[in-house]
Design an enzyme around this catalytic site. Sequence first.
Site, PDB file in Angstrom:
ATOM      1  N   HIS A  87       0.885  -1.285   0.057  1.00  0.00           N
ATOM      2  CA  HIS A  87      -0.131  -0.016   0.072  1.00  0.00           C
ATOM      3  C   HIS A  87       0.808   1.300   0.139  1.00  0.00           C
ATOM      4  O   HIS A  87       0.428   2.202  -0.192  1.00  0.00           O
ATOM      5  CB  HIS A  87      -0.875   0.085   1.281  1.00  0.00           C
ATOM      6  CG  HIS A  87      -0.616   0.213   2.489  1.00  0.00           C
ATOM      7  ND1 HIS A  87      -0.305  -0.639   3.442  1.00  0.00           N
ATOM      8  CD2 HIS A  87      -0.482   1.300   3.228  1.00  0.00           C
ATOM      9  CE1 HIS A  87      -0.117  -0.030   4.590  1.00  0.00           C
ATOM     10  NE2 HIS A  87       0.000   1.207   4.245  1.00  0.00           N
ATOM     11  N   ASP A 225       1.143  -7.718   2.301  1.00  0.00           N
ATOM     12  CA  ASP A 225       1.205  -6.133   1.984  1.00  0.00           C
ATOM     13  C   ASP A 225       2.602  -5.858   1.982  1.00  0.00           C
ATOM     14  O   ASP A 225       3.128  -5.266   2.701  1.00  0.00           O
ATOM     15  CB  ASP A 225       0.424  -5.558   3.246  1.00  0.00           C
ATOM     16  CG  ASP A 225       0.157  -3.991   2.880  1.00  0.00           C
ATOM     17  OD1 ASP A 225       0.862  -3.521   1.759  1.00  0.00           O
ATOM     18  OD2 ASP A 225      -0.590  -3.450   3.485  1.00  0.00           O
ATOM     19  N   SER A 655       4.116   2.432   8.470  1.00  0.00           N
ATOM     20  CA  SER A 655       3.825   1.235   7.237  1.00  0.00           C
ATOM     21  C   SER A 655       4.866   0.912   6.720  1.00  0.00           C
ATOM     22  O   SER A 655       5.709   1.844   6.165  1.00  0.00           O
ATOM     23  CB  SER A 655       2.548   1.918   6.400  1.00  0.00           C
ATOM     24  OG  SER A 655       1.470   1.647   6.852  1.00  0.00           O
TER      25      SER A 655
HETATM   26  N1  ARG Z   1      -4.854   0.448   7.316  1.00  0.00           N
HETATM   27  C1  ARG Z   1      -3.552   0.369   6.624  1.00  0.00           C
HETATM   28  C2  ARG Z   1      -2.635   1.689   6.693  1.00  0.00           C
HETATM   29  O1  ARG Z   1      -3.175   2.655   7.366  1.00  0.00           O
HETATM   30  C3  ARG Z   1      -3.719   0.632   5.145  1.00  0.00           C
HETATM   31  C4  ARG Z   1      -4.145  -0.709   4.480  1.00  0.00           C
HETATM   32  C5  ARG Z   1      -4.413  -0.574   2.785  1.00  0.00           C
HETATM   33  N2  ARG Z   1      -5.211  -1.427   2.689  1.00  0.00           N
HETATM   34  C6  ARG Z   1      -6.589  -0.921   2.244  1.00  0.00           C
HETATM   35  N3  ARG Z   1      -7.605  -1.822   2.032  1.00  0.00           N
HETATM   36  N4  ARG Z   1      -6.975   0.114   2.068  1.00  0.00           N
HETATM   37  O2  ARG Z   1      -1.335   1.615   6.446  1.00  0.00           O
END
Ligand code: ARG
Length: 748
Positions: A87, A225, A655
Amino acid sequence: MKRILTIVITLSLFSSSVLKADEGMWLPMLVKRLNIADMQKHGLQLSAEEIYSVNNSSLKDAIVVLNGGSCTAEMISGKGLFLTNHHCAFGVIQDNSSVDHDYLTDGFWAMAMKEELPAKGMTAGFLVEMRDVTDAVLGDVSITLSGAERDAAVREAIAKVEEEIKGDVESHYDIRIKSFFEGNEYYAFVYETFRDVRLVGAPPSSIGKFGGDTDNWMWPRHTGDFSMMRVYSGADGMPADYSEENIPYQPKHFLPISLSGVEKGDYAMIMGYPGSTDRFLSSYGVEQELTVRQPNTVKVRESRLALMKEDMNESDEVRIKYASKYAGVSNYWKYFIGQQRGLKRLKVKEQKQALEADFQKWVNASEERKEIYGNVLKDWEEGFNESKETSLYRTYLNECVFGSEALVMAYRTSRLSGALNADPVNQEEVDAQIEAVKKTAEKFYKDYNQPTDQKITAALFKFFSEDIPASLQPEFFKDQVSKNKGDFSKLADKMFAKSIFRSEASFNEFLSDPSAKALKKDMVYTYMKEFLNHFRSEVAPMMGPSQDKINNSNRLFVHGLREMNKDVNYYPNANSTMRVTYGNVLDYYPADAIYYNYYTTIEGIMEKEDPTNDEFVVPAKLKELYNNKDFGQYGQDGDLRICFLTNTDITGGNSGSPVINGKGELIGCAFDGNWEAMSGDIAFEPKLQRTIAVDIRYVLFIVDKYAGAKHLIDEMKLVTNEPVKPTLDAPAPVDAVKKDKRAIMKKG
Ligand code: ARG
């Protein structure tokens, strides 16, 4: 977790804690003084010097900040290769995709360096060193000095310190001085930033985004991811713009990768760039979050997402164009839903009130304290009460006004407009601005679908008109609404019909002979200008006094709190500077009678499979590997682990951060937090809060077995360790509501 980015205004932040594992985003420079003994007690086998050192290579040299703070990454080879989240690379993958080369759907793997794709605009920064400059910045500033006077004194001191540091570091380094503990401490950071970054590999979205928005922010998780990129330098090893002549960057350190896996209780630490937390937020601030920002952000985003989705479902071209924007809007839409739920369920406001009552008692016990801290709570209360409407306005300015893409593009021509309006006109400056805008526009229009934007603009402007008190709306906007008799699609129709911003062709035509007049009579530009002028001349001055009260109370509260609890080691709120968090691999009880294991396996992918739902499609090749149990050296007991949990303290910006074992080896890549602790950015929840990471062995499995990119594995340094016996007992079941008080910044 990816950092939330807003265009106009960011809220101020802050934070705290105690000397123990899990909670705490610690400054790497202070690990030696504050944490190392405790870390070693938890299983760390390294010295503080091996984590952070200015003179020798250390873990910090393997940690990368992407784009100044949007995400984190880690070096995994001596040839510039780094690992981050899928992501985090999503925008780059999307930017390189087209209907013919749909890397979002199919994934991308460069089988040789020359096939790597430019990650346009992406930067990779390395922390060279950090320095405590608190004395130099605050030495002459009294604790009671506040407001504009304080800001000016601090600004001036910072400029001086920056000049001094410039004198003793290499000239191409960037220096940033940032406030910590709400203006009670200052640290300087020196970075080396590389500008040539390339996409090396990314799995298809059906792996990298498996579970989609349904699973986002949740455990149990089965998302691969991750993605890989490479940093390039000039032939001299220095940062350089993209060029075919550039060579892979040689990092001072890269992480060896452990094939040994993780067991419950294993030591785990994360180094990365958390973007922002608000752990010292007052009870009044929590109330404002719950009544103003969060519910309204959720409401507005919901409608924006539905409108985007409609058009994305209609056409593959629009789907690709809007994939990254959609993911960004939806990520924090769901985040705010979870945060509201968590704040209420875990009674965070009440926890804050209890702490504030203790604080007031401590203040009242001494005349001298009353003198300094006597107004902290009163000013907080007043500040938040007085800013209710302006805070609503600010939310809508970000979410609604700047939710209109064309309006954002118009905003980006502000400098060109300035140059065109200068008297006398400096043609060189105009030309420079045209060049700059050209680049912005090219990127903007590549992913722009005007009908979608127009529809969304109409819906968002309607929210603004209905929800913001009339007294806070720009006259121009109110006029337009009444001229169009409250018909917002008509209003948007007129706004876009002849605007130069409506298409790339019309914008380029304007750029071929730009004039101040053309901008002035453009409707999109006019809306932008009117909103902005109104904000600057009417709303911002209204916000000033309440914001001053809040900021000042924030600063004094934190100052007092640290004095009140002298034996507690507090850590500062996240602010996109490098932090270390440590703890253990750990399971949890999300609710009464429910137990969540600390890892997931490929069985779970198959259980979730749903070919009719694009969030849960399992690629055929992955199924084949599963059916053949072809996991190679990446499997464990005939199974393949996908993700795991640690009780470390991370937030957006982390992330892509490495999860590192006690020996300094990579065991996972962090990518999310869990639903039960979404209030964690405001109050850490030791019993519930977990980091979700993808197991490094799943990453390697996908690269090797799924993508056949063995050459990348060969570039890395894989290590295997003897199994260590786990040390932790099972966690005690917890009634989530009756949480332990430790989380509210008390001694543990
Ligand atoms: N919640 C994750 C973050 O803030 C992002 C994951 C991305 N995936 C998604 N389905 N939007 O880093």
